[in-house]
Design a protein around this motif. Structure first.
Motif, PDB file in Angstrom:
ATOM      1  N   ASP A 125       0.870  -1.171   0.000  1.00 14.05           N
ATOM      2  CA  ASP A 125       0.000   0.000   0.000  1.00 14.05           C
ATOM      3  C   ASP A 125       0.912   1.227   0.000  1.00 14.05           C
ATOM      4  O   ASP A 125       1.765   1.367   0.873  1.00 14.05           O
ATOM      5  N   ARG A 126       0.753   2.125  -0.990  1.00 11.61           N
ATOM      6  CA  ARG A 126       1.650   3.271  -1.116  1.00 11.61           C
ATOM      7  C   ARG A 126       1.260   4.451  -0.221  1.00 11.61           C
ATOM      8  O   ARG A 126       1.936   5.477  -0.221  1.00 11.61           O
ATOM      9  N   ARG A 127       0.199   4.318   0.536  1.00 11.73           N
ATOM     10  CA  ARG A 127      -0.243   5.419   1.387  1.00 11.73           C
ATOM     11  C   ARG A 127       0.482   5.384   2.735  1.00 11.73           C
ATOM     12  O   ARG A 127       0.626   4.337   3.342  1.00 11.73           O
ATOM     13  N   LEU A 128       0.895   6.556   3.182  1.00 16.75           N
ATOM     14  CA  LEU A 128       1.554   6.675   4.471  1.00 16.75           C
ATOM     15  C   LEU A 128       1.412   8.116   4.966  1.00 16.75           C
ATOM     16  O   LEU A 128       1.733   9.065   4.240  1.00 16.75           O
ATOM     17  N   ASP A 129       0.905   8.263   6.183  1.00 23.27           N
ATOM     18  CA  ASP A 129       0.758   9.589   6.802  1.00 23.27           C
ATOM     19  C   ASP A 129      -0.054  10.556   5.941  1.00 23.27           C
ATOM     20  O   ASP A 129       0.278  11.736   5.817  1.00 23.27           O
ATOM     21  N   GLY A 130      -1.099  10.046   5.336  1.00 28.56           N
ATOM     22  CA  GLY A 130      -1.988  10.922   4.589  1.00 28.56           C
ATOM     23  C   GLY A 130      -1.510  11.311   3.210  1.00 28.56           C
ATOM     24  O   GLY A 130      -2.152  12.133   2.535  1.00 28.56           O
ATOM     25  N   ARG A 131      -0.392  10.781   2.749  1.00 29.71           N
ATOM     26  CA  ARG A 131       0.065  11.071   1.388  1.00 29.71           C
ATOM     27  C   ARG A 131       0.378   9.773   0.663  1.00 29.71           C
ATOM     28  O   ARG A 131       0.580   8.725   1.281  1.00 29.71           O
ATOM     29  N   THR A 132       0.402   9.865  -0.637  1.00 31.08           N
ATOM     30  CA  THR A 132       0.671   8.702  -1.476  1.00 31.08           C
ATOM     31  C   THR A 132       2.081   8.805  -2.029  1.00 31.08           C
ATOM     32  O   THR A 132       2.435   9.815  -2.658  1.00 31.08           O
ATOM     33  N   LEU A 133       2.874   7.776  -1.790  1.00 28.92           N
ATOM     34  CA  LEU A 133       4.258   7.749  -2.248  1.00 28.92           C
ATOM     35  C   LEU A 133       4.355   7.098  -3.622  1.00 28.92           C
ATOM     36  O   LEU A 133       3.542   6.252  -3.988  1.00 28.92           O
ATOM     37  N   THR A 134       5.366   7.508  -4.370  1.00 28.95           N
ATOM     38  CA  THR A 134       5.658   6.932  -5.680  1.00 28.95           C
ATOM     39  C   THR A 134       7.093   6.429  -5.639  1.00 28.95           C
ATOM     40  O   THR A 134       8.000   7.179  -5.254  1.00 28.95           O
ATOM     41  N   PHE A 135       7.301   5.189  -6.028  1.00 27.98           N
ATOM     42  CA  PHE A 135       8.604   4.565  -5.822  1.00 27.98           C
ATOM     43  C   PHE A 135       9.400   4.413  -7.113  1.00 27.98           C
ATOM     44  O   PHE A 135       8.849   4.187  -8.191  1.00 27.98           O
ATOM     45  N   GLY A 167      17.009   8.350   5.405  1.00 30.07           N
ATOM     46  CA  GLY A 167      16.238   9.552   5.133  1.00 30.07           C
ATOM     47  C   GLY A 167      15.051   9.738   6.060  1.00 30.07           C
ATOM     48  O   GLY A 167      14.895   9.046   7.080  1.00 30.07           O
ATOM     49  N   GLU A 168      14.199  10.668   5.676  1.00 36.87           N
ATOM     50  CA  GLU A 168      13.053  11.064   6.492  1.00 36.87           C
ATOM     51  C   GLU A 168      12.164   9.887   6.891  1.00 36.87           C
ATOM     52  O   GLU A 168      11.586   9.858   7.979  1.00 36.87           O
ATOM     53  N   MET A 169      12.031   8.901   6.023  1.00 41.90           N
ATOM     54  CA  MET A 169      11.132   7.776   6.282  1.00 41.90           C
ATOM     55  C   MET A 169      11.800   6.601   7.002  1.00 41.90           C
ATOM     56  O   MET A 169      11.217   5.515   7.101  1.00 41.90           O
ATOM     57  N   THR A 170      12.999   6.807   7.509  1.00 41.35           N
ATOM     58  CA  THR A 170      13.689   5.733   8.226  1.00 41.35           C
ATOM     59  C   THR A 170      12.814   5.164   9.346  1.00 41.35           C
ATOM     60  O   THR A 170      12.252   5.901  10.154  1.00 41.35           O
ATOM     61  N   GLY A 171      12.700   3.850   9.355  1.00 39.65           N
ATOM     62  CA  GLY A 171      11.927   3.168  10.386  1.00 39.65           C
ATOM     63  C   GLY A 171      10.458   3.017  10.083  1.00 39.65           C
ATOM     64  O   GLY A 171       9.758   2.239  10.751  1.00 39.65           O
ATOM     65  N   ARG A 172       9.955   3.733   9.067  1.00 41.08           N
ATOM     66  CA  ARG A 172       8.547   3.592   8.704  1.00 41.08           C
ATOM     67  C   ARG A 172       8.357   2.336   7.864  1.00 41.08           C
ATOM     68  O   ARG A 172       9.248   1.930   7.118  1.00 41.08           O
ATOM     69  N   LEU A 174       5.749   0.144   5.162  1.00 47.24           N
ATOM     70  CA  LEU A 174       4.600   0.098   4.269  1.00 47.24           C
ATOM     71  C   LEU A 174       3.741  -1.111   4.614  1.00 47.24           C
ATOM     72  O   LEU A 174       4.251  -2.146   5.055  1.00 47.24           O
ATOM     73  N   ARG A 175       2.457  -0.999   4.392  1.00 45.73           N
ATOM     74  CA  ARG A 175       1.560  -2.131   4.646  1.00 45.73           C
ATOM     75  C   ARG A 175       1.691  -3.141   3.510  1.00 45.73           C
ATOM     76  O   ARG A 175       1.501  -2.814   2.341  1.00 45.73           O
ATOM     77  N   LEU A 176       2.022  -4.378   3.906  1.00 46.53           N
ATOM     78  CA  LEU A 176       2.163  -5.456   2.939  1.00 46.53           C
ATOM     79  C   LEU A 176       0.788  -6.030   2.618  1.00 46.53           C
ATOM     80  O   LEU A 176       0.006  -6.329   3.514  1.00 46.53           O
TER      81      LEU A 176
END
Length: 321
Positions: A125-135, A167-172, A174-176
């Protein structure tokens, strides 16, 4: 190993000694290298191609299952069957060359990923903290596993973990999502009204395996860590559910296992994507399905044993009693 892989290996080994943030900042000016979970920067090496040298895809086109003529029956696909959305098949023949597909299924933003060097095929799931990430594909490897990055913060992510490592997302995390790899024939039979990703408009030798013979090699590509315990070959496939792993050989031999709250089953019909030069001609490896006590699909991965050992060092090996 094929010449191209050997040349890429030599190039990567030459750049591995320079694996430090100072060498990366020009290419990654927005990445916060001061925030990381990586203890030793030498763990991250170049896989050969530069950033985006392996081009991730976004919003691909799809065909009705009945209209697909390129795929052979035994070719592997990643099956995405989520909620009320039309079932979708993402062929490994395309993911082999692109590794990430950013898509939306039934309104859910997803990232379908595949790392050839550790055989990990996962959907997030690309959603995290209310925004959608693009990889995208960073061009870096850690434990021979793809390092992804998100275009929004340029943080780096470990693909087989779905976890930010730089970076900023270290430790976060994604929902598998509960998707799996199966043969095209298996997907088509179950989903005659489904969809299949169309061939991308890139000059690539789709259907060809650029790493012919890789899953029969003695050692993984650009991996210097410990080998798996219990005499398990480094490139043997294992089924990972959480932090537990079952060998393919055990599941295949027993046909079905009921352990640790899940049912793991094996069926024949799927070719290895990393064996023969033509993906559809690979040797038989079969298809794994993982379900819970209510018959629901369970998120899992099928990856090589060395990668499980490296990325889940405290993981449990589910050996025969």
């Amino acid at each position: 190993m094929r010449l191209a892989l050997a040349l890429a290996c030599a190039l990567a080994l030459a750049t591995a000694a320079a694996a430090e943030p100072e060498r990366w900042r020009a290419e990654w000016p927005r990445t916060d290298f001061s925030t990381t979970s990586v203890g030793d920067w030498s763990e991250i090496v170049s896989g050969g191609p530069p950033r985006d040298g392996i081009p991730a895809l976004s919003d691909p086109d799809f065909l009705p299952v009945a209209a697909e003529r390129r795929l052979s029956d035994r070719e592997p696909v990643i099956a995405v069957e989520l909620g009320d959305a039309a079932p979708r098949a993402y062929p490994i023949r395309y993911l082999m060359w692109h590794e990430i597909v950013n898509d939306t299924a039934g309104g859910l933003p997803i990232a379908v990923t595949y790392c050839p060097f550790c055989n990990s095929g996962l959907t997030f799931d690309r959603r995290l903290d209310g925004r959608t990430l693009t990889f995208g594909v960073s061009g870096k490897l850690r434990a021979s596993d793809m390092v992804m990055y998100d275009r929004e913060t340029e943080s780096w992510w470990q693909q087989a973990l779905g976890r930010g490592i730089v970076g900023e997302m270290t430790g976060r995390e994604l929902r598998l999502l509960p998707t799996w790899m199966e043969s095209w024939a298996q997907f088509r039979e179950r989903n005659p009204e489904g969809l299949v990703m169309a061939q991308p408009d890139w000059p690539r030798a789709y259907g060809r395996n650029p790493y012919a013979g890789y899953d029969g090699a003695a050692r993984p590509f650009l991996y210097s860590g410990e080998m798996p315990p219990h005499g398990i070959p480094a490139l043997a496939r294992v089924v990972r559910v959480g932090e537990r792993a079952w060998t393919f050989d055990r599941v295949r031999r027993e046909g079905e296992l009921r352990e640790a709250g899940v049912t793991i089953s094996w069926s024949e019909g799927q070719a290895s994507a990393l064996d023969a030069q033509s993906i559809g001609q690979g040797r038989e490896v079969g298809t794994i399905r993982v379900r819970d006590g209510r018959g629901r699909n369970v998120p899992h991965d099928v990856l090589f044993a060395f990668a499980f050992h490296a990325l889940f060092p405290q993981g449990e090996w589910m050996l025969p009693k």
